[in-house]
Write a protein that holds these residues in place. Sequence first.
Motif, PDB file in Angstrom:
ATOM      1  N   SER B 391       0.819  -1.212   0.000  1.00  0.00           N
ATOM      2  CA  SER B 391       0.000   0.000   0.000  1.00  0.00           C
ATOM      3  C   SER B 391       0.853   1.263   0.000  1.00  0.00           C
ATOM      4  N   GLY B 392       2.127   1.109  -0.280  1.00  0.00           N
ATOM      5  CA  GLY B 392       2.980   2.282  -0.409  1.00  0.00           C
ATOM      6  C   GLY B 392       3.646   2.725   0.875  1.00  0.00           C
ATOM      7  N   ILE B 393       3.570   1.916   1.939  1.00  0.00           N
ATOM      8  CA  ILE B 393       4.302   2.242   3.177  1.00  0.00           C
ATOM      9  C   ILE B 393       5.685   1.618   3.048  1.00  0.00           C
ATOM     10  N   ASP B 394       6.660   2.438   2.812  1.00  0.00           N
ATOM     11  CA  ASP B 394       7.999   1.934   2.503  1.00  0.00           C
ATOM     12  C   ASP B 394       8.767   1.672   3.800  1.00  0.00           C
ATOM     13  N   ARG B 395       8.467   0.546   4.417  1.00  0.00           N
ATOM     14  CA  ARG B 395       9.159   0.208   5.657  1.00  0.00           C
ATOM     15  C   ARG B 395       9.607  -1.232   5.619  1.00  0.00           C
ATOM     16  N   ASP B 396      10.856  -1.451   5.954  1.00  0.00           N
ATOM     17  CA  ASP B 396      11.378  -2.805   6.065  1.00  0.00           C
ATOM     18  C   ASP B 396      12.519  -2.738   7.065  1.00  0.00           C
ATOM     19  N   LEU B 397      12.364  -3.438   8.176  1.00  0.00           N
ATOM     20  CA  LEU B 397      13.360  -3.345   9.245  1.00  0.00           C
ATOM     21  C   LEU B 397      14.727  -3.853   8.794  1.00  0.00           C
ATOM     22  N   ARG B 398      14.724  -4.740   7.801  1.00  0.00           N
ATOM     23  CA  ARG B 398      16.017  -5.262   7.341  1.00  0.00           C
ATOM     24  C   ARG B 398      16.887  -4.126   6.804  1.00  0.00           C
ATOM     25  N   ARG B 399      16.218  -3.093   6.279  1.00  0.00           N
ATOM     26  CA  ARG B 399      16.951  -1.944   5.764  1.00  0.00           C
ATOM     27  C   ARG B 399      16.983  -0.804   6.793  1.00  0.00           C
ATOM     28  N   ARG B 412      16.959  -5.164  -1.193  1.00  0.00           N
ATOM     29  CA  ARG B 412      16.114  -4.369  -2.080  1.00  0.00           C
ATOM     30  C   ARG B 412      14.673  -4.540  -1.616  1.00  0.00           C
ATOM     31  N   VAL B 413      14.096  -3.456  -1.146  1.00  0.00           N
ATOM     32  CA  VAL B 413      12.753  -3.545  -0.579  1.00  0.00           C
ATOM     33  C   VAL B 413      11.719  -3.442  -1.692  1.00  0.00           C
ATOM     34  N   ALA B 414      10.854  -4.454  -1.731  1.00  0.00           N
ATOM     35  CA  ALA B 414       9.805  -4.442  -2.750  1.00  0.00           C
ATOM     36  C   ALA B 414       8.703  -3.494  -2.323  1.00  0.00           C
ATOM     37  N   GLY B 415       7.943  -3.038  -3.270  1.00  0.00           N
ATOM     38  CA  GLY B 415       6.850  -2.141  -2.907  1.00  0.00           C
ATOM     39  C   GLY B 415       5.898  -1.937  -4.056  1.00  0.00           C
ATOM     40  N   SER B 416       4.747  -1.401  -3.712  1.00  0.00           N
ATOM     41  CA  SER B 416       3.758  -1.090  -4.717  1.00  0.00           C
ATOM     42  C   SER B 416       2.877  -0.002  -4.128  1.00  0.00           C
ATOM     43  N   SER B 417       2.110   0.655  -4.954  1.00  0.00           N
ATOM     44  CA  SER B 417       1.280   1.719  -4.403  1.00  0.00           C
ATOM     45  C   SER B 417      -0.208   1.430  -4.593  1.00  0.00           C
ATOM     46  N   HIS B 433      12.069 -13.751  -4.815  1.00  0.00           N
ATOM     47  CA  HIS B 433      13.327 -13.662  -5.581  1.00  0.00           C
ATOM     48  C   HIS B 433      14.427 -12.997  -4.753  1.00  0.00           C
ATOM     49  N   GLU B 434      14.030 -11.985  -3.985  1.00  0.00           N
ATOM     50  CA  GLU B 434      15.018 -11.267  -3.181  1.00  0.00           C
ATOM     51  C   GLU B 434      15.606 -12.182  -2.100  1.00  0.00           C
ATOM     52  N   SER B 435      14.754 -13.005  -1.489  1.00  0.00           N
ATOM     53  CA  SER B 435      15.253 -13.920  -0.452  1.00  0.00           C
ATOM     54  C   SER B 435      16.284 -14.875  -1.035  1.00  0.00           C
ATOM     55  N   ILE B 436      15.978 -15.405  -2.215  1.00  0.00           N
ATOM     56  CA  ILE B 436      16.916 -16.350  -2.834  1.00  0.00           C
ATOM     57  C   ILE B 436      18.219 -15.633  -3.184  1.00  0.00           C
ATOM     58  N   ARG B 437      18.093 -14.394  -3.664  1.00  0.00           N
ATOM     59  CA  ARG B 437      19.293 -13.622  -3.986  1.00  0.00           C
ATOM     60  C   ARG B 437      20.138 -13.378  -2.733  1.00  0.00           C
ATOM     61  N   LEU B 438      19.446 -13.047  -1.623  1.00  0.00           N
ATOM     62  CA  LEU B 438      20.184 -12.777  -0.386  1.00  0.00           C
ATOM     63  C   LEU B 438      20.937 -14.012   0.094  1.00  0.00           C
ATOM     64  N   ILE B 439      20.283 -15.178  -0.001  1.00  0.00           N
ATOM     65  CA  ILE B 439      20.956 -16.396   0.463  1.00  0.00           C
ATOM     66  C   ILE B 439      22.179 -16.682  -0.409  1.00  0.00           C
ATOM     67  N   ARG B 440      22.033 -16.409  -1.718  1.00  0.00           N
ATOM     68  CA  ARG B 440      23.187 -16.594  -2.609  1.00  0.00           C
ATOM     69  C   ARG B 440      24.324 -15.645  -2.234  1.00  0.00           C
TER      70      ARG B 440
END
Lengths: 187, 532
Positions: B391-399, B412-417, B433-440
């Motif tokens: 909903s466009g709330i750009d929050r992710d504790l990982r970042r 890379r935080v995903a988002g949409s509005s 996809h991001e999780s798999i990229r992070l593990i790699r």
Amino acid sequence: MFKILKKSFKTGIVTGQYPPAPAWQKFSVAPTAQKKAELFRKSLTIREVDTGSCNACEMEMNALANPVYDIERLGIHIAASPRHADALVVTGPVTVNMEGPLKDVFKTTPNPKLVIALGDCAINCGIFKGSYAVTGPVDQHIPVDVRIPGCPPRPAEIIEALTELRKGVTTFTRWFKKLSGKRATDS
Amino acid sequence: MEPVLNPVEHLQRIFGPAINRVSTNHGIPVVHVHTNQISAITRYIHTNEALRGTLSLLWAVDHRPRDVRYELWYLFTLGESKDWLIVSTDLLGEERLFESITPKIHAANWYEREIRDMFGLIAQGHPDLRRLVRHNHWPKGVHPLHKNFPWNSVLQWRQPPGSVDGHFIHGEGVFEVPVGPIHAGIIEPGHFRFTVAGEPIMHLDLQHFWKHRGVEKLFEQQTLSGGVALAERISGDTTLGHSLAYCQAVEMLWEIHVPRRARYLRSVFLELERLHNHIGDVGGICNDTAYALAHAHCSRLKERVMQLNDRLTGSRFLRGVNCVGGVDIDLSTDQFSELVAELEHIEKDFSELEQIIAVNASLIDRFESTGILKKQTAWDHGVVGVVGRASGIDRDLRRDRPFAAYDELSVRVAGSSHGDVRARVQVRVSEIHESIRLIREIQRMLPDGPLKGDRQVVPDSGAWALSAVEGWRGEILYFLMVGEHEQIHRCKVRDPSFVNWPAIQMAVIGNIIPDFPLVNKSFSLSYAGNDL
């Protein structure tokens, strides 16, 4: 359409591709429960009731319906209403708020019925034992026939227990065997 | 030009005399204020352009027997910087009333009702003081988190009174549709009461807390080292997220330096948890539009991840992985290669499936513009996690507040509005996809070293810590206060479900009831984590 078919062919059949239940986890089902389950040897319809679990048991129950375990192949179905069920699978310790609904569900399920307590919490309240909001394990409120321990039990273990439960022979088969045995001695 | 003030100085300048004292704990500023000013100050933090604080957590602490007072804590996450700011106030002696902030800060709604139920403290001016946790059959005057309430005095169930305590709309052609607590699928219990006129939903009233097991009271029977198993069982699908948040809180109190390898492994396991849940949810959402093919493929892939979890750690739910100080499970180089190879396979498989899903017109038709949660509504409710990001709330504790190894990884935080079901599916797909990229990425960076750190100090009675983890659902918060002999004095647990549930009531308005399961699944909230 072509993509869908290609995907299906590429994937092939995945049913049964899971590690077997560990050997130390052997289930023994009481003969009385086996006798009760005689009717449901070919087809068993389950209604799952969550009375306060942490939802891991629900996830494993859901996993039973996925293509890997596919319990429909064993004649086990999940019903949407307790009125359609042969067996209730109860998970979680019974919370003070869920005690009423659990008893209602038990009443609504037609006889004959089985009650299966799934997971440690349903059997002995597990880690939530003693809390003010937990009124006891399932068998304090409704009679339990089968207990499947684990936190949570793996789907393979649930399948093993359900198979064990339905291993008993029906009265008809017993009678038929007896009869055919007699005939064999007659001739 | 005015100098840029930090938030505390800012508040001191405006509310100077109302502020009793200011302190800092583990880098979090705490502003202790007069009780009668709490509403004005919190409202200022919420609305001021420079602060723009969203209420992240509101909880009470009973300081008895050491001190005869209750303390109320308000945790705000500030707009731009995403920094934390705590406002606290005392209710001395027998004082039981405090001013409600709900009329100005909507996100406080359920928290204040919860405090009323659990502590008997009444938020004056609250627009909706119905019981929340205590169902109608609970006896009057039972407030389980009072220190003098015995943890093991089991409540007796009585037949509930006939009337349901709900909000009703009356009128010609207006119907009520009650659903639950026992639902048709294999899901957890919750009661939904829809008011409909024709097909569209006019109003949804939630009644939850069927699964209330008294978790916060059970924590108070544990010592700091003994709470991990309980944290793992708060919400089974977020086993690792909860245990990690709990362990981090204890580590702060014991001042443990968690070794780098352990922090990296924690990130790996957290991403694995995110992965199996997100894949399962994408399938579940498709299933709620009766698209069984996608569901079958997704549950097959989810099963692969869970079997992978089992092979790596001995638990499909990653139980027993975390311990206070680090991790109990190590991954050898071979295991890590197996993990990455399996994930490569799963990603390829999932991408093929994505292409099938993306072109299915009837599916997209159901997804688009269904269950829209507007950005403003989401912000008002303090919505977190996947639902907020969609909903466009750009929050992710990982970042924003890096924990585990995320300070060294770029997320890379995903988002949409758009805020509809499709947006929530898209956010989940990008996060897979991001999780798999992070593990790699972690595979390349994973350092050698020990798995556990040692404790440095014995915390004083009254010391506290606040920890946060971005679980797959959203922000998991733990407030942990220690009492005598390392006994837990208070443990406030907040699963993201608790803040996202009220928002679902807004998202379904105007939708038809058959779309409710779809909207509900796209939120994918935990009942167990909410009910505690």
